[in-house]
Design a protein around this motif. Structure first.
Motif, mmCIF file in Angstrom:
data_model
loop_
_atom_site.group_PDB
_atom_site.id
_atom_site.type_symbol
_atom_site.label_atom_id
_atom_site.label_comp_id
_atom_site.label_asym_id
_atom_site.label_seq_id
_atom_site.Cartn_x
_atom_site.Cartn_y
_atom_site.Cartn_z
ATOM 1 N N LEU A 169 32.813 82.802 -45.996
ATOM 2 C CA LEU A 169 32.419 83.553 -44.797
ATOM 3 C C LEU A 169 33.647 84.100 -44.071
ATOM 4 C CD1 LEU A 169 29.486 81.387 -43.426
ATOM 5 C CD2 LEU A 169 29.343 83.709 -44.363
ATOM 6 N N ARG A 170 34.721 83.319 -43.991
ATOM 7 C CA ARG A 170 35.953 83.819 -43.363
ATOM 8 C C ARG A 170 36.512 84.998 -44.160
ATOM 9 N NH1 ARG A 170 36.792 78.427 -42.253
ATOM 10 N NH2 ARG A 170 38.174 78.093 -44.011
ATOM 11 N N HIS A 171 36.490 84.872 -45.484
ATOM 12 C CA HIS A 171 36.970 85.964 -46.338
ATOM 13 C C HIS A 171 36.089 87.204 -46.151
ATOM 14 C CE1 HIS A 171 39.030 87.793 -49.710
ATOM 15 N NE2 HIS A 171 37.850 88.106 -50.212
ATOM 16 N N LEU A 172 34.777 87.020 -46.135
ATOM 17 C CA LEU A 172 33.851 88.126 -45.922
ATOM 18 C C LEU A 172 34.120 88.805 -44.582
ATOM 19 C CD1 LEU A 172 31.291 89.801 -46.561
ATOM 20 C CD2 LEU A 172 29.959 87.936 -45.539
ATOM 21 N N ASN A 173 34.334 88.013 -43.539
ATOM 22 C CA ASN A 173 34.614 88.579 -42.225
ATOM 23 C C ASN A 173 35.841 89.482 -42.279
ATOM 24 O OD1 ASN A 173 34.309 88.755 -39.269
ATOM 25 N ND2 ASN A 173 36.247 87.654 -39.285
ATOM 26 N N GLY A 174 36.879 89.022 -42.937
ATOM 27 C CA GLY A 174 38.092 89.830 -43.047
ATOM 28 C C GLY A 174 37.870 91.122 -43.802
ATOM 29 N N PHE A 186 19.890 82.381 -44.469
ATOM 30 C CA PHE A 186 21.227 81.836 -44.231
ATOM 31 C C PHE A 186 22.067 82.797 -43.390
ATOM 32 C CE2 PHE A 186 25.708 81.627 -45.373
ATOM 33 C CZ PHE A 186 26.000 80.330 -44.982
ATOM 34 N N ILE A 187 22.050 84.068 -43.757
ATOM 35 C CA ILE A 187 22.849 85.053 -43.034
ATOM 36 C C ILE A 187 22.345 85.201 -41.597
ATOM 37 C CG2 ILE A 187 23.476 87.505 -42.931
ATOM 38 C CD1 ILE A 187 23.453 87.401 -46.071
ATOM 39 N N ALA A 188 21.026 85.244 -41.402
ATOM 40 C CA ALA A 188 20.475 85.360 -40.049
ATOM 41 C C ALA A 188 20.852 84.147 -39.201
ATOM 42 C CB ALA A 188 18.953 85.519 -40.111
ATOM 43 N N ARG A 189 20.761 82.949 -39.788
ATOM 44 C CA ARG A 189 21.133 81.733 -39.046
ATOM 45 C C ARG A 189 22.626 81.710 -38.733
ATOM 46 N NH1 ARG A 189 17.577 76.759 -40.112
ATOM 47 N NH2 ARG A 189 15.633 77.655 -40.861
ATOM 48 N N THR A 190 23.433 82.193 -39.657
ATOM 49 C CA THR A 190 24.881 82.233 -39.448
ATOM 50 C C THR A 190 25.215 83.227 -38.330
ATOM 51 O OG1 THR A 190 25.257 81.632 -41.758
ATOM 52 C CG2 THR A 190 27.107 82.637 -40.578
ATOM 53 N N ARG A 195 26.653 84.242 -32.603
ATOM 54 C CA ARG A 195 26.285 84.752 -31.266
ATOM 55 C C ARG A 195 26.352 83.635 -30.240
ATOM 56 N NH1 ARG A 195 22.637 84.509 -27.779
ATOM 57 N NH2 ARG A 195 21.213 83.304 -29.036
ATOM 58 N N ARG A 196 25.810 82.455 -30.588
ATOM 59 C CA ARG A 196 25.833 81.324 -29.652
ATOM 60 C C ARG A 196 27.263 80.876 -29.367
ATOM 61 N NH1 ARG A 196 21.657 79.342 -32.939
ATOM 62 N NH2 ARG A 196 23.099 77.764 -33.746
ATOM 63 N N ALA A 197 28.095 80.840 -30.402
ATOM 64 C CA ALA A 197 29.491 80.434 -30.209
ATOM 65 C C ALA A 197 30.231 81.441 -29.322
ATOM 66 C CB ALA A 197 30.195 80.286 -31.567
ATOM 67 N N ALA A 198 29.989 82.719 -29.535
ATOM 68 C CA ALA A 198 30.619 83.754 -28.700
ATOM 69 C C ALA A 198 30.158 83.627 -27.251
ATOM 70 C CB ALA A 198 30.305 85.139 -29.251
#
Length: 158
Positions: free
Chosen positions: A23-28, A142-146, A151-154
């Motif tokens: 997920l970190r790699h995908l974000n980048g 999975f993607i929707a929950r992630t 959003r909650r963390a932000a």
């Protein structure tokens, strides 16, 4: 979506870490893609993000848009002014409150930006074609929950 894990707890930790690393790699990679699309379209990164939100979620007011993007209202004004000047958005009076405005993506411009994503969209179509409907449902969940966790963390940091 309940499945039974058959490996050891160490295997599970490694699998969870692999997902988080992916997920970190995908974000980048998606950040890089968005920057390049922004550059080709002559937009700032935040302008593209704002435009995408308007296309995805539909017309909204400037204050709600600023909250969704985590921006200060004065910053939002600058973003909207740039988008308006470039013909990317339309500003209308809110029919429910004539003092307020509603911002919408200009229908005649959205295709310009989203055409720049055509290579990625074609790749995603190819990738998705390799998964069953049930597997796609799990991936989508999975993607929707992630995304919701993000959003909650932000919001917690706001």
């Amino acid at each position: 979506m309940n499945s039974v894990w058959n490996g050891t707890s160490a295997d599970r930790r490694r699998a969870v870490l692999a997902v988080k690393d992916s997920l970190r790699h995908l974000n980048g990679e998606l950040t890089s893609l968005n920057r390049r699309v922004s550059g080709k379209a002559g937009l700032k990164d935040i302008d593209l993000e704002c435009l995408d939100l308007l296309v995805r979620d539909g017309p909204t007011g400037p204050s709600a848009l600023a909250r969704s993007l985590g921006l200060h209202p004065a910053t939002m004004t600058g973003v909207l002014d740039r988008l308006d000047h470039g013909g990317w958005i339309e500003r209308d009076r809110d029919p429910a409150d004539r003092r307020a405005s509603v911002i919408r993506a200009a229908k005649n411009r959205a295709g310009e930006v989203y055409g720049l994503f055509s290579g990625m969209n074609s790749s995603l179509d190819d990738i998705c074609s390799r998964y069953s409907d049930d597997e796609l449902a799990v991936l989508s969940d999975f993607i929707a929950r992630t995304a919701e966790a993000g959003r909650r963390a932000a919001n917690a940091l706001a």
